[in-house]
Scaffold this motif. Structure first.
Motif, PDB file in Angstrom:
ATOM      1  N   ARG A 197       0.824  -1.204   0.000  1.00  0.00           N
ATOM      2  CA  ARG A 197       0.000   0.000   0.000  1.00  0.00           C
ATOM      3  C   ARG A 197       0.864   1.262   0.000  1.00  0.00           C
ATOM      4  O   ARG A 197       1.941   1.281   0.608  1.00  0.00           O
ATOM      5  N   PRO A 198       0.390   2.327  -0.665  1.00  0.00           N
ATOM      6  CA  PRO A 198       1.061   3.618  -0.491  1.00  0.00           C
ATOM      7  C   PRO A 198       0.909   4.069   0.961  1.00  0.00           C
ATOM      8  O   PRO A 198      -0.128   3.841   1.582  1.00  0.00           O
ATOM      9  N   VAL A 199       1.955   4.694   1.507  1.00  0.00           N
ATOM     10  CA  VAL A 199       1.969   5.105   2.912  1.00  0.00           C
ATOM     11  C   VAL A 199       2.181   6.612   3.002  1.00  0.00           C
ATOM     12  O   VAL A 199       3.118   7.154   2.403  1.00  0.00           O
ATOM     13  N   ILE A 200       1.308   7.279   3.756  1.00  0.00           N
ATOM     14  CA  ILE A 200       1.468   8.699   4.045  1.00  0.00           C
ATOM     15  C   ILE A 200       1.744   8.846   5.538  1.00  0.00           C
ATOM     16  O   ILE A 200       0.925   8.462   6.368  1.00  0.00           O
ATOM     17  N   VAL A 201       2.921   9.376   5.871  1.00  0.00           N
ATOM     18  CA  VAL A 201       3.286   9.636   7.264  1.00  0.00           C
ATOM     19  C   VAL A 201       2.896  11.067   7.599  1.00  0.00           C
ATOM     20  O   VAL A 201       3.221  11.992   6.849  1.00  0.00           O
ATOM     21  N   VAL A 202       2.202  11.259   8.727  1.00  0.00           N
ATOM     22  CA  VAL A 202       1.755  12.603   9.083  1.00  0.00           C
ATOM     23  C   VAL A 202       2.281  13.006  10.465  1.00  0.00           C
ATOM     24  O   VAL A 202       2.215  12.250  11.426  1.00  0.00           O
ATOM     25  N   ASP A 203       2.833  14.209  10.529  1.00  0.00           N
ATOM     26  CA  ASP A 203       3.319  14.809  11.773  1.00  0.00           C
ATOM     27  C   ASP A 203       3.391  16.310  11.523  1.00  0.00           C
ATOM     28  O   ASP A 203       4.042  16.734  10.571  1.00  0.00           O
ATOM     29  N   PRO A 204       2.718  17.129  12.333  1.00  0.00           N
ATOM     30  CA  PRO A 204       2.651  18.563  12.020  1.00  0.00           C
ATOM     31  C   PRO A 204       3.995  19.262  11.909  1.00  0.00           C
ATOM     32  O   PRO A 204       4.174  20.137  11.071  1.00  0.00           O
ATOM     33  N   MET A 205       4.980  18.895  12.753  1.00  0.00           N
ATOM     34  CA  MET A 205       6.222  19.656  12.818  1.00  0.00           C
ATOM     35  C   MET A 205       7.421  18.795  12.417  1.00  0.00           C
ATOM     36  O   MET A 205       7.715  17.786  13.064  1.00  0.00           O
ATOM     37  N   LYS A 258      11.402   2.774  10.531  1.00  0.00           N
ATOM     38  CA  LYS A 258      10.582   1.709  11.123  1.00  0.00           C
ATOM     39  C   LYS A 258       9.576   1.182  10.111  1.00  0.00           C
ATOM     40  O   LYS A 258       9.350  -0.038  10.024  1.00  0.00           O
ATOM     41  N   LEU A 259       8.970   2.074   9.348  1.00  0.00           N
ATOM     42  CA  LEU A 259       7.988   1.668   8.344  1.00  0.00           C
ATOM     43  C   LEU A 259       8.653   0.881   7.221  1.00  0.00           C
ATOM     44  O   LEU A 259       8.100  -0.123   6.745  1.00  0.00           O
ATOM     45  N   LYS A 260       9.812   1.316   6.806  1.00  0.00           N
ATOM     46  CA  LYS A 260      10.536   0.567   5.777  1.00  0.00           C
ATOM     47  C   LYS A 260      10.927  -0.813   6.286  1.00  0.00           C
ATOM     48  O   LYS A 260      10.848  -1.804   5.551  1.00  0.00           O
ATOM     49  N   ASP A 261      11.342  -0.874   7.542  1.00  0.00           N
ATOM     50  CA  ASP A 261      11.699  -2.170   8.132  1.00  0.00           C
ATOM     51  C   ASP A 261      10.492  -3.101   8.193  1.00  0.00           C
ATOM     52  O   ASP A 261      10.637  -4.332   8.154  1.00  0.00           O
ATOM     53  N   ALA A 262       9.289  -2.497   8.297  1.00  0.00           N
ATOM     54  CA  ALA A 262       8.056  -3.291   8.324  1.00  0.00           C
ATOM     55  C   ALA A 262       7.580  -3.660   6.923  1.00  0.00           C
ATOM     56  O   ALA A 262       6.576  -4.359   6.780  1.00  0.00           O
ATOM     57  N   GLY A 263       8.284  -3.178   5.897  1.00  0.00           N
ATOM     58  CA  GLY A 263       7.963  -3.556   4.527  1.00  0.00           C
ATOM     59  C   GLY A 263       7.481  -2.441   3.625  1.00  0.00           C
ATOM     60  O   GLY A 263       7.282  -2.660   2.426  1.00  0.00           O
ATOM     61  N   ALA A 264       7.271  -1.247   4.167  1.00  0.00           N
ATOM     62  CA  ALA A 264       6.757  -0.140   3.350  1.00  0.00           C
ATOM     63  C   ALA A 264       7.732   0.213   2.238  1.00  0.00           C
ATOM     64  O   ALA A 264       8.942   0.314   2.470  1.00  0.00           O
ATOM     65  N   ARG A 265       7.210   0.404   1.032  1.00  0.00           N
ATOM     66  CA  ARG A 265       8.062   0.720  -0.124  1.00  0.00           C
ATOM     67  C   ARG A 265       7.719   2.063  -0.759  1.00  0.00           C
ATOM     68  O   ARG A 265       8.572   2.698  -1.363  1.00  0.00           O
ATOM     69  N   ASP A 266       6.478   2.485  -0.637  1.00  0.00           N
ATOM     70  CA  ASP A 266       6.033   3.761  -1.214  1.00  0.00           C
ATOM     71  C   ASP A 266       5.625   4.666  -0.061  1.00  0.00           C
ATOM     72  O   ASP A 266       4.501   4.599   0.439  1.00  0.00           O
ATOM     73  N   VAL A 267       6.550   5.517   0.392  1.00  0.00           N
ATOM     74  CA  VAL A 267       6.320   6.355   1.572  1.00  0.00           C
ATOM     75  C   VAL A 267       6.422   7.818   1.182  1.00  0.00           C
ATOM     76  O   VAL A 267       7.333   8.215   0.454  1.00  0.00           O
ATOM     77  N   ARG A 268       5.489   8.619   1.687  1.00  0.00           N
ATOM     78  CA  ARG A 268       5.547  10.072   1.523  1.00  0.00           C
ATOM     79  C   ARG A 268       5.209  10.718   2.853  1.00  0.00           C
ATOM     80  O   ARG A 268       4.456  10.151   3.650  1.00  0.00           O
ATOM     81  N   LEU A 269       5.777  11.881   3.087  1.00  0.00           N
ATOM     82  CA  LEU A 269       5.646  12.564   4.376  1.00  0.00           C
ATOM     83  C   LEU A 269       4.847  13.849   4.205  1.00  0.00           C
ATOM     84  O   LEU A 269       5.102  14.616   3.282  1.00  0.00           O
ATOM     85  N   VAL A 270       3.910  14.069   5.126  1.00  0.00           N
ATOM     86  CA  VAL A 270       3.142  15.313   5.152  1.00  0.00           C
ATOM     87  C   VAL A 270       3.328  15.976   6.511  1.00  0.00           C
ATOM     88  O   VAL A 270       3.102  15.351   7.550  1.00  0.00           O
ATOM     89  N   CYS A 271       3.749  17.239   6.505  1.00  0.00           N
ATOM     90  CA  CYS A 271       3.863  18.006   7.735  1.00  0.00           C
ATOM     91  C   CYS A 271       3.312  19.403   7.508  1.00  0.00           C
ATOM     92  O   CYS A 271       3.203  19.859   6.364  1.00  0.00           O
ATOM     93  N   LEU A 272       2.947  20.041   8.576  1.00  0.00           N
ATOM     94  CA  LEU A 272       2.411  21.396   8.494  1.00  0.00           C
ATOM     95  C   LEU A 272       3.535  22.403   8.320  1.00  0.00           C
ATOM     96  O   LEU A 272       3.487  23.276   7.446  1.00  0.00           O
ATOM     97  N   LEU A 273       4.555  22.304   9.160  1.00  0.00           N
ATOM     98  CA  LEU A 273       5.710  23.189   9.114  1.00  0.00           C
ATOM     99  C   LEU A 273       6.993  22.371   9.097  1.00  0.00           C
ATOM    100  O   LEU A 273       7.064  21.302   9.707  1.00  0.00           O
ATOM    101  N   ALA A 274       8.012  22.899   8.433  1.00  0.00           N
ATOM    102  CA  ALA A 274       9.308  22.233   8.409  1.00  0.00           C
ATOM    103  C   ALA A 274      10.404  23.252   8.679  1.00  0.00           C
ATOM    104  O   ALA A 274      10.275  24.433   8.346  1.00  0.00           O
ATOM    105  N   ALA A 275      11.476  22.790   9.292  1.00  0.00           N
ATOM    106  CA  ALA A 275      12.697  23.574   9.440  1.00  0.00           C
ATOM    107  C   ALA A 275      13.710  23.048   8.425  1.00  0.00           C
ATOM    108  O   ALA A 275      13.685  21.864   8.078  1.00  0.00           O
TER     109      ALA A 275
END
Length: 215
Positions: A131-139, A152-169
């Motif tokens: 499954r496609p995976v979307i990781v969410v964390d505001p900061m 951790k997600l890759k170790d569990a088998g995730a291959r299609d990962v994208r990250l969504v955050c509200l703000l980034a440094a």
């Protein structure tokens, strides 16, 4: 971040509605109830962008007038993985748009001295690799916790990962990009820098505390 140093995997969603709502969230006088609602609204808009390239296929259906080959999503429903606790604020808004998504949770907190992540919970679908995976964390601050969660997600088998955050440094973007160059980062803004306590500046404070009124 300077344009020359901006990684290709970074997508800044600078839609006027996103920027307006983000400005309201930055205001220290915005109460928790309004903060949560704004986060939910922004997360729906971010979900629209992060799912733009999901694979499609067609299915034959009948409209009231005729048959047609209609476009539908291809493959298994995606997984949204929330980094607890603040990630749940983004999760709720995304589920408004993606109600059939599977849900995963990673419980992490940041050691106040080392700024390194400490894991206390991990639960994701067993078929996450399909499954496609979307990781969410505001900061996305130091990037330590986020990079750890993605691994951790890759170790569990995730291959299609994208990250969504509200703000980034910039520091967080650099860390995640270095550790996971295959993971695109979607954010509403990249702020100036981190302060000595690892908080994003100008930022909006601690997202979890502001969501739940715990500080």
């Amino acid at each position: 971040m300077a344009a020359s140093s901006t990684p290709k995997t970074l997508v800044v969603v600078d839609h006027p509605l996103v920027l307006h709502k983000l400005s309201l969230m930055r205001d220290k006088n915005t109460p928790s109830a309004v903060f949560r609602q704004l986060l939910r609204e922004i997360s729906l808009l971010l979900a629209y962008e992060v799912t733009r390239d999901l694979p499609m296929t067609t299915q034959k259906i009948e409209t009231p007038l005729t048959e047609m080959d209609a476009p539908i999503l291809k493959g298994k429903k995606l997984v949204i993985v929330s980094i607890l606790r603040a990630g749940n604020g983004l999760l709720e808004g995304m589920l408004d748009l993606l109600p059939s998504a599977r849900i995963g949770h990673i419980g992490l907190y940041r050691d106040p001295v080392t700024l390194k992540p400490v894991e206390y919970y991990f639960k994701v679908p067993s078929d996450i690799g399909e499954r496609p995976v979307i990781v969410v964390d505001p900061m996305l601050a130091t990037g330590n916790s986020t990079a750890y969660a993605i691994q951790k997600l890759k170790d569990a088998g995730a291959r299609d990962v994208r990250l969504v955050c509200l703000l980034a440094a910039p520091e967080g973007v650099k860390r995640v990009t270095a550790d996971h160059p295959d993971v695109p980062i979607y954010t509403a803004a990249v702020d100036s820098h981190l302060n000595d306590h690892g908080y994003i500046v100008p930022g909006l404070g601690d997202a979890g505390d502001r969501m739940f009124g715990t500080k």
